[in-house]
Design an enzyme around this catalytic site. Sequence first.
Site, mmCIF file in Angstrom:
data_model
loop_
_atom_site.group_PDB
_atom_site.id
_atom_site.type_symbol
_atom_site.label_atom_id
_atom_site.label_comp_id
_atom_site.label_asym_id
_atom_site.label_seq_id
_atom_site.Cartn_x
_atom_site.Cartn_y
_atom_site.Cartn_z
ATOM 1 N N TYR A 53 38.958 8.819 48.823
ATOM 2 C CA TYR A 53 39.239 10.250 49.542
ATOM 3 C C TYR A 53 38.108 11.115 48.828
ATOM 4 C CZ TYR A 53 42.155 10.352 45.090
ATOM 5 O OH TYR A 53 42.831 10.137 43.707
ATOM 6 N N GLU A 80 46.893 16.447 19.789
ATOM 7 C CA GLU A 80 46.135 15.671 20.416
ATOM 8 C C GLU A 80 45.152 14.593 19.495
ATOM 9 O OE1 GLU A 80 44.232 12.760 22.589
ATOM 10 O OE2 GLU A 80 46.143 13.994 23.227
ATOM 11 N N ARG A 123 40.446 14.566 38.295
ATOM 12 C CA ARG A 123 41.371 14.634 37.131
ATOM 13 C C ARG A 123 40.775 15.524 35.961
ATOM 14 N NH1 ARG A 123 45.784 11.317 34.825
ATOM 15 N NH2 ARG A 123 45.707 10.335 36.611
ATOM 16 N N ALA A 158 51.089 15.805 31.076
ATOM 17 C CA ALA A 158 52.405 15.902 30.752
ATOM 18 C C ALA A 158 52.520 17.019 29.542
ATOM 19 C CB ALA A 158 53.352 14.667 30.253
#
Length: 417
Positions: free
Chosen positions: A218, A37, A111, A18
């Site tokens: 997957y 961060e 990811r 995001a």
Amino acid sequence: MSTSPNASDVLVVGGGMAGLAAAIGQRTNGASVTLVERAPEFGEVGAGLQLAPNATRLLQRWGLLEKVMEIGVKPRHLVFRDALSGEEIARQDVGAQFQATYGAPYVVVHRPDLHRILVEECHRLGVELANGVEIEKVETAGDTATAFASTGETYRAGVVLGADGIRSALRPAVSGDQPVGSAYVAYRGTRPIAEVENAQDLEDVVVYLGPNCHLVQYPLRKGELLNTVAVFKSPSFERGIEQVSGVAELEAELQEAYKDCVPEVRNSLKNLTASIRWPMYDRDPIRNWVDGRMALIGDAAHPMLQYLAQGACQAFEDAAVLQDVTAATVFAGEGVDAGAWDAALAAYNEARAERTATVQRTARVWGESWHVEPGIARSLRNTLFKNRGDDYRYTDWLYGQDAAPGIAAPNLAAARA
């Protein structure tokens, strides 16, 4: 403002999907952007991520879809099977017609790979990135927001975007709520396909639905890796124990949850990292995400359960809406029109709150339907799944090009900086 130390037009708090997407959108508009961060370095855990067309359209808009496609996989089908019998109960073709209908492909990606692409784009655009910065609160005075770090350092900006996740330190400014435990936990594993025994369905996303459990598999990285996720109701988590220290107890819970499933499911448990589990939380939807010059995005605003695979997708929608509603606040070479920020944040909140609340609630219901017990409920679920076929009526509300209010068509977006 951007000429002072620790000052910028936009401060993004949080370096996940995001936050990075929001930074890209705002920098594309021409704003000076700083992203902080709290982790010492940027990175994501090694797990798979499903990107539906409502997300890949936005990656295309930001000029990033081609890079994602280079390291991702376009599955041929989404397949649902009954975990107790192995029977196929639904098959959704996500090939050419699906892509033409929704204007973008369905992609599965590792990811960390997607995260790296977003970080690299932030660098390319000139976003200031800082690690090891934990923001504890934000205060607004006039047209300036000040973010206070745990070290005592402060950051000033015209607006702060809180992308600090489900346990957001900034959310208490708009809500006193707490994360809601679902009683379910997830175990994940990503292994080279060459090491997986009896690997099958390597061109599809396959979901096995069982009583109080399901399993998803997957391929990733052009078919080099197999991603496996097992989600089940955990007796220990129901008792309030978020993490169990003993590997043997974790393994025992995992095996017990899937003991009645078909061999294909039980054998797939070998692909998991059984020493680590992720308790599954969401929050109840809230209507307001804005406090002065601070706005929440992504999981900080609307954390959701995983059953619709929409966490990152909805975060990208947040970033796109923010990009569109703030485009008018930025004037090339002249900085940000401070007076327009308040209206822009209100417009963002109005455009996103209802849609994300619907996705949050639907994800809860979807999970309940996946995990029904044997008997009438299971028979009814399987019948409903069999009858849906490739009918896009069931996915238009989520993936459709007009489904997300407030997002301008990709070809109307501001040119990339």
